[in-house]
Design an enzyme around this catalytic site. Sequence first.
Site, short mmCIF file in Angstrom:
data_model
loop_
_atom_site.label_atom_id
_atom_site.label_comp_id
_atom_site.label_asym_id
_atom_site.label_seq_id
_atom_site.Cartn_x
_atom_site.Cartn_y
_atom_site.Cartn_z
N PRO A 122 0.61 -1.38 -0.01
CA PRO A 122 0.10 0.04 0.01
C PRO A 122 0.65 1.15 0.06
O PRO A 122 1.73 1.44 0.95
CB PRO A 122 -0.83 -0.20 1.37
N ASP A 139 5.98 2.76 1.89
CA ASP A 139 5.33 1.65 2.22
C ASP A 139 4.68 1.63 3.56
O ASP A 139 4.95 1.71 4.62
CB ASP A 139 6.04 0.42 2.23
N HIS A 140 2.99 1.90 3.20
CA HIS A 140 2.37 2.12 4.74
C HIS A 140 2.24 1.35 5.64
O HIS A 140 2.04 1.24 6.68
CB HIS A 140 0.91 2.69 4.22
N ARG A 141 2.50 -0.07 5.33
CA ARG A 141 2.85 -1.27 6.20
C ARG A 141 3.93 -0.94 7.13
O ARG A 141 3.83 -1.44 8.28
CB ARG A 141 3.07 -2.59 5.44
#
Length: 434
Positions: free
Chosen positions: A230, A406-408
Amino acid sequence: MSNIKEVRVPDIGNFPEVDVVEVLVKEGDVVKVEDSLVTLESDKATMDIPAPFAGKIKTVRLKAGEKAAEGTLILTMDVEEGVLSAAPVPAPASAPVAPAPHVAESKPAPQPVQAAAPASVAAAVSAVEAGTGKVHASPSVRAFARELGVDLSLVNGSGPKRRILKEDVQAFVKAELAKPRGAAAGGLSLGLTAMPAVDFSKYGEVEIKALSKIKKISGANLHRNWVAAPHITQFEEVDITELEIFRKSMLDEAAKQGVKLTLLPFLMKALVAGMKAFPEFNASLAADGESLVLKKYFHFGFAADTPDGLVVPVIRDVDQKGLLEIARELSALSAKAREKKITPGEMQGGCFTISSLGGIGGTYFTPILNLPEVAILGVSRSTMKPVWNGKEFVPRLMLPLSLSYDHRVIDGALGARLTSFLSGVLGDVRRLLL
Ligand code: CAO
């Protein structure tokens, strides 16, 4: 009852000698008529010599790397009686060389030979040479690849002149099969509807242009990365007026050392400082997704535009190098990339990628992550803009930055912290020294 038959190199056209590039059979192998026995190569073409009989290979007399001429003994075969002949196969129209192998009775084989099969040199020629950008493989390897549905342009050749050997195709298939598949294996299973195949020629004239090998590989990776992580992209406009004055003041000194000092080395240095302040940006998710691997080294990839597509060379240990040294490596690596001389090793190990379109134009864009890296910085063209300083508008050189992450791994707040940090250090280059 069996006959020992010799198989010799047929008429190979105007070449006094050709190279033996592959021997495709060994003693004891049982072959059918038309099975390929050896691959020969002149400086114009590659040809497989097919078996004129069905039978068992008795002795192989040629080795890869040797030279052969018309009449050279390739091998002897133990040929079963009654299976000596084979129907002639017409040679392909494009084949400049399509003779039958010479066959002769071996002395100890007194049995009369029935009319020896005038088999064609099967699918005789694949006239593709190193340097043309086309794949280099013998007809038998091409047939083998076709059987398995392998696109040879994706296979690395380990033979001379990067020739693709049968083993290379096998290794490619093995590697592909070993890749994790499906959601259960940690891969992606998106369940998308198939893309419709459109016949564009129905609507007007079209031309078909094959994708380069780089485009195919990078396209597959970009697609995977696009859907696998994401992404968020944070934009920032950075005042680089003072930095530009400083850079320009260094240009002469850099030029004396044969170096073109552009903005990129400064950005890399600023990012090193940012990654030290926010170590999550110098990290990768562990393969099981359970932990974060924090890196203590600072290797930077940079996207380089080449005629064949995008490649990402890596400059190592940027934290330990000076601006001029980074600039020198940058131009050396991008020149190598454009000349197609970059090695896989020179594109590995990156922690963070910069994609600079500053030399070309545009404002902001949304770079795709170069996984397993967790962030990438997009750089666009700087422009002079009126900026309000609290009392008046003043002309300032503003640089658009686009940070995808990377939103993780990285929260929005941290993303904005890094871009603000970059704004601070690039706005006041003395802070880079701190
Ligand atoms: N703003 C204004 N000018 C800029 C600039 C910026 N942000 N960045 C570079 N420039 C200028 C340089 O100073 C140079 O000017 P001069 O020719 O007048 O000296 C000119 O633009 C060309 O720079 P460059 O491209 O040779 O050098 P670089 O170090 O900035 O970039 C490289 C090197 C390899 C990154 C670049 O050549 C390149 O290939 N960029 C394309 C990357 C790409 O395709 N990214 C997209 C990936 S997603 O598909």
